[in-house]
Design a protein around this motif. Structure first.
Motif, PDB file in Angstrom:
ATOM      1  N   ARG A  46      -8.073   8.567 -13.711  1.00 49.66           N
ATOM      2  CA  ARG A  46      -6.840   8.362 -12.944  1.00 49.66           C
ATOM      3  C   ARG A  46      -6.997   7.190 -11.986  1.00 49.66           C
ATOM      4  NH1 ARG A  46      -6.261  12.180  -9.444  1.00 49.66           N
ATOM      5  NH2 ARG A  46      -4.241  11.345  -8.843  1.00 49.66           N
ATOM      6  N   HIS A  47      -8.162   7.087 -11.373  1.00 47.86           N
ATOM      7  CA  HIS A  47      -8.397   5.957 -10.465  1.00 47.86           C
ATOM      8  C   HIS A  47      -8.336   4.635 -11.220  1.00 47.86           C
ATOM      9  CE1 HIS A  47     -11.348   2.959  -8.911  1.00 47.86           C
ATOM     10  NE2 HIS A  47     -10.522   3.036  -7.888  1.00 47.86           N
ATOM     11  N   GLY A  94      -8.299   4.811  -0.473  1.00 46.06           N
ATOM     12  CA  GLY A  94      -7.867   5.913  -1.320  1.00 46.06           C
ATOM     13  C   GLY A  94      -9.055   6.671  -1.884  1.00 46.06           C
ATOM     14  N   TYR A  95      -8.877   7.987  -2.043  1.00 45.78           N
ATOM     15  CA  TYR A  95      -9.898   8.851  -2.640  1.00 45.78           C
ATOM     16  C   TYR A  95      -9.348   9.478  -3.920  1.00 45.78           C
ATOM     17  CZ  TYR A  95     -12.562   8.914   1.795  1.00 45.78           C
ATOM     18  OH  TYR A  95     -13.293   8.580   2.916  1.00 45.78           O
ATOM     19  N   TRP A  96     -10.191   9.574  -4.932  1.00 48.22           N
ATOM     20  CA  TRP A  96      -9.842  10.224  -6.201  1.00 48.22           C
ATOM     21  C   TRP A  96     -10.982  11.146  -6.635  1.00 48.22           C
ATOM     22  CZ3 TRP A  96      -8.369   5.376  -4.955  1.00 48.22           C
ATOM     23  CH2 TRP A  96      -7.079   4.956  -5.270  1.00 48.22           C
ATOM     24  N   ALA A  99       0.834  -1.209   0.000  1.00 43.41           N
ATOM     25  CA  ALA A  99       0.000   0.000   0.000  1.00 43.41           C
ATOM     26  C   ALA A  99       0.861   1.249   0.000  1.00 43.41           C
ATOM     27  CB  ALA A  99      -0.929  -0.013   1.202  1.00 43.41           C
ATOM     28  N   ALA A 100       1.919   1.268   0.841  1.00 46.05           N
ATOM     29  CA  ALA A 100       2.805   2.436   0.894  1.00 46.05           C
ATOM     30  C   ALA A 100       3.479   2.668  -0.446  1.00 46.05           C
ATOM     31  CB  ALA A 100       3.843   2.243   1.997  1.00 46.05           C
ATOM     32  N   ALA A 101       3.915   1.600  -1.098  1.00 40.13           N
ATOM     33  CA  ALA A 101       4.570   1.744  -2.400  1.00 40.13           C
ATOM     34  C   ALA A 101       3.608   2.270  -3.458  1.00 40.13           C
ATOM     35  CB  ALA A 101       5.131   0.390  -2.843  1.00 40.13           C
ATOM     36  N   SER A 102       2.324   2.059  -3.253  1.00 43.05           N
ATOM     37  CA  SER A 102       1.328   2.460  -4.244  1.00 43.05           C
ATOM     38  C   SER A 102       0.900   3.915  -4.126  1.00 43.05           C
ATOM     39  CB  SER A 102       0.094   1.557  -4.120  1.00 43.05           C
ATOM     40  OG  SER A 102       0.434   0.208  -4.375  1.00 43.05           O
ATOM     41  N   VAL A 103       1.352   4.610  -3.061  1.00 39.72           N
ATOM     42  CA  VAL A 103       0.997   6.021  -2.905  1.00 39.72           C
ATOM     43  C   VAL A 103       2.225   6.911  -2.831  1.00 39.72           C
ATOM     44  CG1 VAL A 103      -1.208   5.539  -1.807  1.00 39.72           C
ATOM     45  CG2 VAL A 103       0.811   5.821  -0.383  1.00 39.72           C
ATOM     46  N   ALA A 122       5.242   9.356  -3.892  1.00 45.27           N
ATOM     47  CA  ALA A 122       5.125  10.549  -4.733  1.00 45.27           C
ATOM     48  C   ALA A 122       5.332  10.239  -6.212  1.00 45.27           C
ATOM     49  CB  ALA A 122       6.122  11.610  -4.279  1.00 45.27           C
ATOM     50  N   GLY A 123       6.176   9.255  -6.518  1.00 41.26           N
ATOM     51  CA  GLY A 123       6.474   8.976  -7.915  1.00 41.26           C
ATOM     52  C   GLY A 123       5.478   8.069  -8.607  1.00 41.26           C
ATOM     53  N   VAL A 124       4.457   7.582  -7.885  1.00 39.00           N
ATOM     54  CA  VAL A 124       3.493   6.658  -8.472  1.00 39.00           C
ATOM     55  C   VAL A 124       2.464   7.432  -9.287  1.00 39.00           C
ATOM     56  CG1 VAL A 124       1.710   4.940  -7.977  1.00 39.00           C
ATOM     57  CG2 VAL A 124       3.806   4.997  -6.614  1.00 39.00           C
ATOM     58  N   GLY A 125       2.344   7.092 -10.549  1.00 38.90           N
ATOM     59  CA  GLY A 125       1.375   7.780 -11.396  1.00 38.90           C
ATOM     60  C   GLY A 125      -0.053   7.513 -10.967  1.00 38.90           C
ATOM     61  N   ASP A 126      -0.875   8.550 -11.028  1.00 40.01           N
ATOM     62  CA  ASP A 126      -2.302   8.446 -10.737  1.00 40.01           C
ATOM     63  C   ASP A 126      -2.606   8.024  -9.296  1.00 40.01           C
ATOM     64  OD1 ASP A 126      -3.063   9.065 -13.459  1.00 40.01           O
ATOM     65  OD2 ASP A 126      -2.385   7.049 -13.975  1.00 40.01           O
ATOM     66  N   ALA A 127      -1.659   8.253  -8.388  1.00 41.32           N
ATOM     67  CA  ALA A 127      -1.868   7.905  -6.984  1.00 41.32           C
ATOM     68  C   ALA A 127      -3.092   8.636  -6.436  1.00 41.32           C
ATOM     69  CB  ALA A 127      -0.629   8.271  -6.168  1.00 41.32           C
TER      70      ALA A 127
END
Length: 363
Positions: free
Chosen positions: A107-108, A100-102, A68-72, A74-79
């Motif tokens: 993007r989601h 997560g909220y979008w 989960a941390a890796a998925s948010v 700063a460098g993750v696109g569309d986080a």
């Protein structure tokens, strides 16, 4: 859709055909705030991913939280625009949840397909894993959403997304105010087509199941934040307000036929491995209709006890109040997706799903 207020505050709006619930001459007993938008958005998405284990010390929790941390990062696109870690505990299981909220559904969708968390969930083999996992995706047009906050000092939930701010509202302090704050209610009664029926048994172990609920199910996330409270305000929350809240949730959970409660989870905010836990919780509830949620709020003593206590303390402390309460309500369209992998049969909406099916392969 028209702007409301200055040019930097946008809200979806319909010409009203259905009378609002606001009583003539109503003046709120306490100030409240709602989410406002600095630019137009088409939809709000809240996506819940969870690992389900017997105990939070299970190694699967560390794996899940790392993914989960890796998925948010700063460098993750569309986080996600905002994200949280939550924990739900029952006698049978512990759910550690990423939320997560979008504000952009495209993007989601890209994130869900390409992120480490999205891939993790898709690749789980229900017949092989020793833990469970689930995903509940809520995505609605803004016309089907409403929010309320007791203080503007901190954004919670959906309001933590960039481009959203809190603005004062007077559509509060009367029964039906939540409906009035939902733009679509001006032209749509938001009626549920039929009541939901509980299944006697859901054979969910070792299976990947998708569930559907149907149109106009109401989902509420109602939050309580008392991290900053001290002294008598801390004591009041823990000895007076929290027990009233828990009594209300217990009534809803144990009377699903009378209240329309489909699913109810009490969530603790923050990493479950952190001691002491953060003083922040929320309740995630699914109801067969907005009307049934309103009926409990308007007519039952357990809600009256919560509401009157909160109003009294807001009056007592005013701007010095150290406890913030809030909620967000979404009334669902039929496309909302719920998916469960090797889960306990009482998880989420499984027992009330209008349809259940087991997909072949992965999409």
């Amino acid at each position: 859709m028209e702007s409301r207020g200055d040019a930097m505050s946008w809200q979806p709006e319909y010409p009203r055909r259905i009378p609002e619930r606001r009583p003539a001459g109503h003046r709120p007993r306490a100030p409240r705030w709602s989410a406002e938008f600095e630019r137009p958005f088409t939809a709000v998405t809240s996506d819940y991913y969870a690992v389900q284990v017997r105990d939070a010390s299970d190694p699967a929790v560390d794996v899940f939280l790392d993914i989960a941390a890796a998925s948010v990062d700063a460098g993750v696109g569309d986080a996600p625009d905002a994200s949280e870690i939550l924990t739900h505990r029952t006698a049978d299981a512990v759910d550690v949840i990423f939320l997560g909220y979008w504000t952009d559904p495209t993007r989601h969708a890209r994130w869900a397909r390409h992120s480490a968390l999205g891939r993790w969930f898709r690749d789980l083999d229900a017949a092989e894993v020793e833990h469970g996992a689930w995903r509940e995706t809520i995505q609605v047009p803004l016309e089907r959403a409403e929010t309320i906050y007791s203080s503007p000092d901190r954004e919670f939930g959906f309001a933590a997304c960039e481009g959203i701010r809190l603005g004062s509202t007077t559509s509060n302090g009367y029964f039906g105010a939540a409906r009035d704050r939902m733009p679509l209610s001006a032209i749509d009664p938001l009626e549920a087509p039929a009541p939901h029926t509980r299944r006697e048994s859901v054979p969910s172990a070792g299976r990947r199941l998708r569930a559907a609920l149907g149109l106009n199910v109401a989902v509420i996330r109602s939050g309580q934040y008392w991290e900053a409270s001290t002294g008598e305000q801390l004591e009041d929350y823990e000895r007076e307000l929290e027990p009233k809240l828990l009594a209300g949730m217990d009534y809803l959970a144990t009377n699903p036929d009378d209240t329309g409660t489909i699913s109810l989870r009490i969530l603790r905010s923050g990493d479950p491995r952190t001691v002491p836990a953060r003083r922040e919780t929320s309740v995630l509830g699914h109801f067969s209709s907005l009307e049934q949620l309103e009926t409990w709020a308007a007519n039952h003593a357990t809600h009256a006890a919560i509401y009157e206590h909160a109003i009294a303390k807001n009056r007592q402390y005013g701007e010095a109040r150290q406890v913030t309460t809030w909620h967000e309500v979404f009334v669902l369209a039929e496309s909302t997706r719920f998916e469960y992998v090797n889960c306990h049969p009482a998880t989420g909406v499984l027992a009330y799903a209008e349809e259940l099916w087991q997909p072949v392969g992965h999409d």
